[in-house]
Design a protein around this motif. Structure first.
Motif, PDB file in Angstrom:
ATOM      1  N   ILE A   1      -6.047  22.748 -36.752  1.00 33.74           N
ATOM      2  CA  ILE A   1      -6.427  22.304 -35.370  1.00 33.74           C
ATOM      3  C   ILE A   1      -7.295  21.150 -35.598  1.00 33.74           C
ATOM      4  CG2 ILE A   1      -8.083  23.091 -33.442  1.00 33.74           C
ATOM      5  CD1 ILE A   1      -7.070  25.922 -33.911  1.00 33.74           C
ATOM      6  N   ALA A   2      -8.324  21.003 -36.581  1.00 36.56           N
ATOM      7  CA  ALA A   2      -9.049  19.856 -36.583  1.00 36.56           C
ATOM      8  C   ALA A   2      -8.468  18.666 -37.026  1.00 36.56           C
ATOM      9  CB  ALA A   2     -10.144  20.048 -37.573  1.00 36.56           C
ATOM     10  N   ARG A   3      -7.312  18.814 -37.697  1.00 36.14           N
ATOM     11  CA  ARG A   3      -6.376  17.738 -38.175  1.00 36.14           C
ATOM     12  C   ARG A   3      -5.753  16.907 -36.851  1.00 36.14           C
ATOM     13  NH1 ARG A   3      -2.373  18.709 -43.090  1.00 36.14           N
ATOM     14  NH2 ARG A   3      -4.097  19.304 -43.953  1.00 36.14           N
ATOM     15  N   GLY A   4      -5.330  18.106 -36.271  1.00 34.19           N
ATOM     16  CA  GLY A   4      -4.656  17.546 -35.038  1.00 34.19           C
ATOM     17  C   GLY A   4      -5.422  16.915 -33.966  1.00 34.19           C
ATOM     18  N   GLU A   5      -6.598  17.315 -33.832  1.00 29.89           N
ATOM     19  CA  GLU A   5      -7.579  16.671 -32.826  1.00 29.89           C
ATOM     20  C   GLU A   5      -8.050  15.300 -33.407  1.00 29.89           C
ATOM     21  OE1 GLU A   5     -10.002  20.506 -31.344  1.00 29.89           O
ATOM     22  OE2 GLU A   5     -10.956  19.583 -32.993  1.00 29.89           O
ATOM     23  N   ASN A   6      -8.089  15.199 -34.843  1.00 25.60           N
ATOM     24  CA  ASN A   6      -8.437  13.804 -35.327  1.00 25.60           C
ATOM     25  C   ASN A   6      -7.210  12.893 -35.405  1.00 25.60           C
ATOM     26  OD1 ASN A   6     -11.305  14.591 -35.700  1.00 25.60           O
ATOM     27  ND2 ASN A   6     -10.583  15.527 -37.747  1.00 25.60           N
ATOM     28  N   ALA A   7      -6.020  13.301 -35.082  1.00 25.35           N
ATOM     29  CA  ALA A   7      -4.889  12.299 -35.209  1.00 25.35           C
ATOM     30  C   ALA A   7      -4.989  11.523 -33.881  1.00 25.35           C
ATOM     31  CB  ALA A   7      -3.402  13.230 -35.186  1.00 25.35           C
ATOM     32  N   ARG A   8      -4.264  10.598 -34.047  1.00 26.65           N
ATOM     33  CA  ARG A   8      -4.105   9.523 -32.883  1.00 26.65           C
ATOM     34  C   ARG A   8      -2.513   9.124 -32.837  1.00 26.65           C
ATOM     35  NH1 ARG A   8      -7.970  11.338 -32.110  1.00 26.65           N
ATOM     36  NH2 ARG A   8     -10.156  10.339 -31.958  1.00 26.65           N
ATOM     37  N   PRO A   9      -1.928   9.454 -31.915  1.00 24.98           N
ATOM     38  CA  PRO A   9      -2.560  10.335 -30.575  1.00 24.98           C
ATOM     39  C   PRO A   9      -2.944  11.594 -30.976  1.00 24.98           C
ATOM     40  CG  PRO A   9      -0.095  10.138 -30.319  1.00 24.98           C
ATOM     41  CD  PRO A   9      -0.534   9.440 -31.454  1.00 24.98           C
ATOM     42  N   PRO A  10      -3.600  12.473 -30.351  1.00 29.09           N
ATOM     43  CA  PRO A  10      -4.060  13.743 -31.088  1.00 29.09           C
ATOM     44  C   PRO A  10      -2.956  14.645 -30.607  1.00 29.09           C
ATOM     45  CG  PRO A  10      -5.725  12.856 -29.281  1.00 29.09           C
ATOM     46  CD  PRO A  10      -4.643  11.959 -29.248  1.00 29.09           C
ATOM     47  N   VAL A  11      -2.958  15.887 -31.710  1.00 33.71           N
ATOM     48  CA  VAL A  11      -1.841  16.706 -31.551  1.00 33.71           C
ATOM     49  C   VAL A  11      -2.611  18.086 -31.295  1.00 33.71           C
ATOM     50  CG1 VAL A  11      -0.037  18.154 -32.657  1.00 33.71           C
ATOM     51  CG2 VAL A  11      -0.258  15.774 -32.944  1.00 33.71           C
ATOM     52  N   LEU A  12      -2.631  18.750 -30.262  1.00 40.66           N
ATOM     53  CA  LEU A  12      -3.565  19.965 -29.943  1.00 40.66           C
ATOM     54  C   LEU A  12      -2.974  21.128 -30.152  1.00 40.66           C
ATOM     55  CD1 LEU A  12      -5.211  18.544 -26.208  1.00 40.66           C
ATOM     56  CD2 LEU A  12      -5.832  18.158 -28.490  1.00 40.66           C
ATOM     57  N   LEU A  13      -3.534  21.853 -31.030  1.00 39.59           N
ATOM     58  CA  LEU A  13      -2.793  23.084 -31.705  1.00 39.59           C
ATOM     59  C   LEU A  13      -3.624  24.054 -31.111  1.00 39.59           C
ATOM     60  CD1 LEU A  13      -1.798  22.070 -35.158  1.00 39.59           C
ATOM     61  CD2 LEU A  13      -0.280  22.438 -33.298  1.00 39.59           C
ATOM     62  N   SER A  14      -3.105  25.376 -30.955  1.00 40.89           N
ATOM     63  CA  SER A  14      -3.881  26.435 -30.327  1.00 40.89           C
ATOM     64  C   SER A  14      -3.401  27.790 -31.022  1.00 40.89           C
ATOM     65  CB  SER A  14      -3.862  26.601 -28.736  1.00 40.89           C
ATOM     66  OG  SER A  14      -4.356  25.354 -28.568  1.00 40.89           O
ATOM     67  N   VAL A  15      -4.436  28.707 -31.368  1.00 41.21           N
ATOM     68  CA  VAL A  15      -3.857  29.927 -31.939  1.00 41.21           C
ATOM     69  C   VAL A  15      -3.648  30.887 -30.560  1.00 41.21           C
ATOM     70  CG1 VAL A  15      -5.189  29.905 -34.276  1.00 41.21           C
ATOM     71  CG2 VAL A  15      -6.229  30.681 -32.110  1.00 41.21           C
ATOM     72  N   ASP A  16      -2.888  31.832 -30.887  1.00 42.92           N
ATOM     73  CA  ASP A  16      -2.670  33.015 -29.888  1.00 42.92           C
ATOM     74  C   ASP A  16      -3.793  33.797 -29.695  1.00 42.92           C
ATOM     75  OD1 ASP A  16      -0.519  34.478 -28.104  1.00 42.92           O
ATOM     76  OD2 ASP A  16      -1.540  35.993 -29.355  1.00 42.92           O
ATOM     77  N   GLU A  17      -4.559  33.954 -28.559  1.00 37.59           N
ATOM     78  CA  GLU A  17      -5.765  34.747 -28.353  1.00 37.59           C
ATOM     79  C   GLU A  17      -5.694  36.382 -28.704  1.00 37.59           C
ATOM     80  OE1 GLU A  17      -9.047  35.229 -24.908  1.00 37.59           O
ATOM     81  OE2 GLU A  17      -7.329  34.147 -24.384  1.00 37.59           O
ATOM     82  N   GLY A  18      -4.230  36.732 -28.824  1.00 35.42           N
ATOM     83  CA  GLY A  18      -4.125  37.978 -29.333  1.00 35.42           C
ATOM     84  C   GLY A  18      -4.597  38.085 -30.738  1.00 35.42           C
ATOM     85  N   LEU A  19      -4.203  36.994 -31.560  1.00 39.95           N
ATOM     86  CA  LEU A  19      -4.600  36.951 -33.041  1.00 39.95           C
ATOM     87  C   LEU A  19      -6.136  37.208 -33.052  1.00 39.95           C
ATOM     88  CD1 LEU A  19      -2.609  35.052 -35.700  1.00 39.95           C
ATOM     89  CD2 LEU A  19      -5.163  34.833 -35.273  1.00 39.95           C
ATOM     90  N   VAL A  20      -6.760  36.542 -32.393  1.00 37.35           N
ATOM     91  CA  VAL A  20      -8.050  36.254 -32.387  1.00 37.35           C
ATOM     92  C   VAL A  20      -8.744  37.721 -31.994  1.00 37.35           C
ATOM     93  CG1 VAL A  20     -10.295  35.406 -31.317  1.00 37.35           C
ATOM     94  CG2 VAL A  20      -8.216  33.798 -31.465  1.00 37.35           C
ATOM     95  N   VAL A  21      -8.224  38.523 -30.974  1.00 33.63           N
ATOM     96  CA  VAL A  21      -8.802  39.755 -30.688  1.00 33.63           C
ATOM     97  C   VAL A  21      -8.299  40.662 -32.095  1.00 33.63           C
ATOM     98  CG1 VAL A  21      -8.160  41.852 -29.077  1.00 33.63           C
ATOM     99  CG2 VAL A  21      -8.135  39.484 -28.241  1.00 33.63           C
ATOM    100  N   SER A  22      -7.422  40.476 -32.564  1.00 29.23           N
ATOM    101  CA  SER A  22      -6.898  41.292 -33.666  1.00 29.23           C
ATOM    102  C   SER A  22      -8.084  41.133 -34.878  1.00 29.23           C
ATOM    103  CB  SER A  22      -5.705  41.052 -34.215  1.00 29.23           C
ATOM    104  OG  SER A  22      -4.659  41.586 -33.161  1.00 29.23           O
ATOM    105  N   ALA A  23      -8.356  39.842 -34.988  1.00 28.60           N
ATOM    106  CA  ALA A  23      -9.575  39.353 -35.915  1.00 28.60           C
ATOM    107  C   ALA A  23     -10.702  40.059 -35.709  1.00 28.60           C
ATOM    108  CB  ALA A  23      -9.539  38.091 -36.040  1.00 28.60           C
ATOM    109  N   PHE A  24     -11.035  40.138 -34.535  1.00 31.42           N
ATOM    110  CA  PHE A  24     -12.302  40.745 -34.127  1.00 31.42           C
ATOM    111  C   PHE A  24     -12.321  42.217 -34.264  1.00 31.42           C
ATOM    112  CE2 PHE A  24     -13.256  37.390 -30.909  1.00 31.42           C
ATOM    113  CZ  PHE A  24     -14.325  36.880 -31.686  1.00 31.42           C
TER     114      PHE A  24
END
Length: 444
Positions: free
Chosen positions: A150-173
């Motif tokens: 995600i950080a690598r995509g944000e720093n790219a030019r043009p930016p490549v915006l990647l996102s994780v599935d929110e369900g994965l975050v819920v499982s992580a919690f």
């Protein structure tokens, strides 16, 4: 080569190793080949080690592969991504997630830490496997890899915006809460914030899973802080289900954490909430105080429960909601003070507060604890007339009391209600035995 007195070099050995790898040759010749290279002065390079490691992994000899992986890293070489991918799949297939976590950790101790970043899909695969097994350490490494992408995509030019599935975050919690790993919880929240990019608030499920994570780890301040964020995001939304802020369901992990050490923890939480109500800006939360009231009920402390309930409108200037009254009814019911519980119910109705299914269930329990199945059944009838559906568990409790009191008439009413709502009650062995015994006495 020996016949012509020519010493093989590293490239020659690599050709042999490559042939062995393509042929999937097993045995000890591959290890001996590395030893011979060292004896003849031909230093194995990264390709040599990766070929041996890859061959060992394909032959499912993970322990031997680990030995050569250590040699690779100590020699300053990098494990190739193909070998790492094979290693991941082999460890997952063999159920050796600890080994996989150890491999990643070893890579992190070298310069390879700066460049090791498996493909995005492989990172998600590792995360899914780790979370299903509640392996918090491996899950943290997977989230760390995803964050790099995600950080690598944000720093790219043009930016490549990647996102994780929110369900994965819920499982992580969830995994963080069950394994008491606050580090994984912090990583999950950080990666979610980058994924959402402030376009919308996290879902209610995410907030609740984060509260569970902090509460199970005993981090009550962080749990209540998350509850504050949750309320700010959803409390004024007209489409939110009232159960989202119920201490009996969604917020019950916070209730358990509040009464974990008895009245000492409950008093500490209440004092902090009272101080926060006087802060600038003030934080006042009926939902938070409801957790304290139910926590007092859970440790059978009626006085503290009632004082906290009174403080909602008295000291803090807020209005109790239905969950507040339910928690107080629960406190009275646990101590067999059924008449007081009924008075609380009458009071909330007189104020125009609408009871819910939990209110009726708690009143049923308050009557059953005094062995009054008739009054409990009348509450169930009132529940049905008000449009609520009694739960199977509630009807089974009433039926069990009818069986113990040999009240067969009311037992039939309970079964009739169960048929009306298509609930399968099962059999009551004690009841059936009593009925059979009475019939035998009559006939005998």
């Amino acid at each position: 080569m020996q016949e012509y007195q020519i010493m093989p070099n590293t490239a020659s050995y690599n050709l042999v190793l490559k042939a062995m790898y393509q042929a999937r040759e097993c045995g000890g010749r591959r290890e001996k080949l590395i030893d011979r290279m060292l004896q003849t002065g031909s230093v194995p390079d990264d390709e040599s080690y990766n070929l041996v490691i890859g061959l060992l992994i394909t032959m499912n000899q993970i322990d031997s592969a680990l030995k050569y992986m250590d040699l690779t890293l100590k020699s300053g070489y990098m494990v190739s991504m193909n070998v790492f991918t094979d290693c991941v799949r082999s460890c997952v297939t063999a159920g050796r997630l600890d080994v996989l976590a150890s491999i990643i950790e070893k890579c992190k101790t070298t310069d390879q830490n700066k460049s090791l970043c498996p493909p995005w899909n492989l990172c998600n695969y590792i995360a899914d496997v780790a979370l299903q097994a509640d392996h918090s350490k491996l899950a943290f490494f997977a989230l760390e890899f995803l964050f790099r992408w995600i950080a690598r995509g944000e720093n790219a030019r043009p930016p490549v915006l990647l996102s994780v599935d929110e369900g994965l975050v819920v499982s992580a919690f969830g995994t963080a809460g069950r394994t008491f790993d606050s580090t994984l919880s912090d990583a999950a929240w950080s990666i979610l914030r980058h994924s959402l990019r402030q376009k919308r608030a996290p879902s209610p499920e995410t907030y609740l899973s984060k509260i569970f994570s902090h509460a199970s780890s005993g981090q009550l301040q962080r749990a209540f802080s998350t509850l504050s964020e949750f309320e700010n995001a959803y409390i004024n939304s007209g489409e939110v289900d009232e159960e989202l802020f119920s201490p009996f369901t969604s917020l019950y992990p916070l209730v358990v954490a509040c009464c974990k050490n008895g009245f000492a923890t409950l008093d500490s939480v209440y004092v902090q909430l009272e101080n926060l109500s006087k802060a600038d800006p003030p934080y006042k939360s009926v939902a938070a105080l409801n957790c304290v009231i139910l926590g007092c009920a859970n440790i059978w402390d009626l006085d503290r429960a009632y004082e906290t309930f009174e403080a909602i409108s008295g000291k803090l200037g807020m209005v109790p909601d239905i969950h507040s009254y339910n928690a107080l009814i629960c406190a009275f019911g646990k101590l067999k003070k059924t008449s007081e519980a009924s008075k609380v119910f009458e009071h909330l109705v007189s104020l125009g507060v609408k009871p819910n299914a939990t209110t009726c269930t708690l009143l049923v329990d308050a009557h059953l604890v005094n062995r009054d199945q008739k009054a409990a059944l009348s509450v169930v009838d009132e529940m049905v007339n008000a449009g609520f559906t009694p739960s199977k568990q509630t009807l089974k409790k009433v039926r069990r009391r009818c069986s113990r009191e040999m009240d067969f008439d009311n037992d039939e009413k309970v079964q009739s209600l169960a048929r009306q709502f298509k609930l399968r009650m099962g059999s009551e062995v004690r009841r059936d035995a009593l009925q059979l015994g009475i019939q035998c006495r009559i006939l005998g």
